[in-house]
Design a protein around this motif. Structure first.
Motif, short mmCIF file in Angstrom:
data_model
loop_
_atom_site.label_atom_id
_atom_site.label_comp_id
_atom_site.label_asym_id
_atom_site.label_seq_id
_atom_site.Cartn_x
_atom_site.Cartn_y
_atom_site.Cartn_z
N VAL A 49 -15.12 -53.59 4.36
CA VAL A 49 -14.31 -54.03 3.23
C VAL A 49 -12.84 -53.67 3.46
CG1 VAL A 49 -13.86 -53.69 0.77
CG2 VAL A 49 -16.21 -54.02 1.58
N TRP A 50 -12.61 -52.44 3.89
CA TRP A 50 -11.24 -51.99 4.14
C TRP A 50 -10.60 -52.81 5.25
CZ3 TRP A 50 -9.09 -49.39 8.47
CH2 TRP A 50 -7.80 -48.93 8.26
N PHE A 51 -11.34 -53.07 6.33
CA PHE A 51 -10.82 -53.83 7.45
C PHE A 51 -10.41 -55.24 7.01
CE2 PHE A 51 -11.37 -56.76 10.97
CZ PHE A 51 -10.55 -56.18 11.91
N PHE A 52 -11.28 -55.93 6.27
CA PHE A 52 -10.98 -57.29 5.85
C PHE A 52 -9.84 -57.32 4.83
CE2 PHE A 52 -15.31 -58.22 7.42
CZ PHE A 52 -14.93 -59.13 8.38
N PHE A 53 -9.73 -56.29 4.00
CA PHE A 53 -8.61 -56.21 3.07
C PHE A 53 -7.30 -56.04 3.83
CE2 PHE A 53 -5.63 -53.51 0.73
CZ PHE A 53 -5.35 -54.35 -0.33
N LEU A 54 -7.31 -55.16 4.82
CA LEU A 54 -6.09 -54.85 5.57
C LEU A 54 -5.66 -55.99 6.47
CD1 LEU A 54 -3.98 -52.69 6.23
CD2 LEU A 54 -5.49 -51.86 8.01
N PHE A 55 -6.60 -56.60 7.17
CA PHE A 55 -6.24 -57.58 8.18
C PHE A 55 -6.55 -59.02 7.79
CE2 PHE A 55 -6.75 -53.65 10.55
CZ PHE A 55 -5.51 -53.60 11.14
N GLY A 56 -7.16 -59.23 6.66
CA GLY A 56 -7.50 -60.58 6.26
C GLY A 56 -8.63 -61.12 7.12
N CYS A 57 -9.22 -62.19 6.68
CA CYS A 57 -10.33 -62.74 7.46
C CYS A 57 -10.32 -64.25 7.36
CB CYS A 57 -11.67 -62.16 7.00
SG CYS A 57 -12.00 -62.39 5.26
N GLY A 58 -9.16 -64.84 7.61
CA GLY A 58 -9.05 -66.28 7.58
C GLY A 58 -9.86 -66.92 8.69
N LYS A 59 -10.17 -68.19 8.51
CA LYS A 59 -10.90 -68.91 9.55
C LYS A 59 -10.03 -68.99 10.79
CE LYS A 59 -13.30 -72.43 8.66
NZ LYS A 59 -13.73 -73.78 8.32
N PRO A 60 -10.60 -68.72 11.95
CA PRO A 60 -9.80 -68.78 13.18
C PRO A 60 -9.10 -70.12 13.39
CG PRO A 60 -11.90 -67.74 13.62
CD PRO A 60 -11.95 -68.26 12.22
N THR A 61 -9.78 -71.22 13.07
CA THR A 61 -9.16 -72.53 13.29
C THR A 61 -7.93 -72.70 12.42
OG1 THR A 61 -10.74 -73.52 11.76
CG2 THR A 61 -11.25 -73.67 14.11
N ALA A 62 -7.99 -72.23 11.18
CA ALA A 62 -6.83 -72.34 10.29
C ALA A 62 -5.68 -71.48 10.80
CB ALA A 62 -7.22 -71.93 8.88
N LEU A 63 -6.00 -70.29 11.31
CA LEU A 63 -4.96 -69.40 11.84
C LEU A 63 -4.35 -69.97 13.12
CD1 LEU A 63 -6.67 -65.93 11.25
CD2 LEU A 63 -4.95 -67.05 9.82
N LEU A 64 -5.15 -70.63 13.93
CA LEU A 64 -4.64 -71.22 15.17
C LEU A 64 -3.81 -72.47 14.90
CD1 LEU A 64 -7.77 -70.75 17.44
CD2 LEU A 64 -5.56 -69.59 17.68
N GLU A 65 -4.11 -73.18 13.84
CA GLU A 65 -3.33 -74.36 13.49
C GLU A 65 -1.92 -73.98 13.04
OE1 GLU A 65 -5.74 -76.34 10.61
OE2 GLU A 65 -7.03 -77.25 12.13
N LYS A 66 -1.78 -72.79 12.45
CA LYS A 66 -0.48 -72.31 11.99
C LYS A 66 -0.25 -70.89 12.49
CE LYS A 66 -0.44 -75.27 7.99
NZ LYS A 66 -0.17 -75.43 6.59
N PRO A 67 0.00 -70.75 13.78
CA PRO A 67 0.19 -69.40 14.34
C PRO A 67 1.44 -68.73 13.77
CG PRO A 67 0.76 -71.07 15.97
CD PRO A 67 0.19 -71.79 14.79
N GLU A 68 1.38 -67.41 13.68
CA GLU A 68 2.51 -66.62 13.19
C GLU A 68 2.77 -65.46 14.14
OE1 GLU A 68 1.93 -65.23 9.20
OE2 GLU A 68 1.67 -67.25 8.39
N VAL A 69 4.03 -65.04 14.18
CA VAL A 69 4.39 -63.86 14.97
C VAL A 69 3.57 -62.68 14.45
CG1 VAL A 69 6.25 -62.24 15.49
CG2 VAL A 69 6.70 -64.70 15.51
N GLY A 70 2.99 -61.93 15.37
CA GLY A 70 2.15 -60.79 15.01
C GLY A 70 0.67 -61.06 15.06
N ASP A 71 0.26 -62.34 15.09
CA ASP A 71 -1.16 -62.66 15.24
C ASP A 71 -1.67 -62.04 16.53
OD1 ASP A 71 -0.99 -64.17 12.95
OD2 ASP A 71 -1.29 -66.10 13.93
N VAL A 72 -2.91 -61.59 16.49
CA VAL A 72 -3.53 -60.98 17.66
C VAL A 72 -4.78 -61.78 18.01
CG1 VAL A 72 -4.65 -58.92 18.57
CG2 VAL A 72 -2.64 -58.70 17.10
#
Length: 129
Positions: free
Chosen positions: A10-33
């Motif tokens: 729970v703490w991990f998902f709160f801190l780092f979020g848990c968006g769908k990888p495809t959505a995160l890859l469609e809109k990459p941001e500085v700091g993404d790992v």
């Protein structure tokens, strides 16, 4: 014991979020790992100088423009996907990053195909507070 694991998740998902990888890859941001198959992007050698055939590790987005994503790669690699994803989570939580100085440019249009080909395994983004 299980309560500790539940709290950690729970703490991990709160801190780092848990968006769908495809959505995160469609809109990459500085700091993404990205947890990736590093040997697809760069060559690695063991301590004896032998080429590593398959190695997994981390890449961090340092610049995004309309066409490309600029990333730096971790110096360390892991020999299994499972170890890489587990260690990536630990390293990200601890903030213990050790990156190479060279960078890699990837066309934004190639991010999803790389994910589908299992070259990009996971995507993490710190949630905005």
């Amino acid at each position: 014991m299980y309560l500790c694991y539940l709290f950690y998740l729970v703490w991990f998902f709160f801190l780092f979020g848990c968006g769908k990888p495809t959505a995160l890859l469609e809109k990459p941001e500085v700091g993404d790992v990205y947890t990736v198959e590093l040997t697809h992007f760069q060559s690695f050698a063991d301590l004896k100088g032998r080429k590593i055939e398959k190695g997994y590790g981390l890449m961090r987005v340092i610049k995004v423009d309309d066409d490309n994503v600029n990333l730096i790669t971790s110096k360390d690699y892991f020999t299994s996907r499972r170890a890489a994803t587990r260690e990536a989570a630990k390293l990200q939580l601890a903030g213990a990053w050790d990156y190479r100085s060279d960078t890699i440019d990837i066309e934004r249009s190639q991010l999803l195909p790389l994910y589908e080909a299992n070259k990009i395994l996971e995507v993490r983004r710190r949630s905005k507070k």
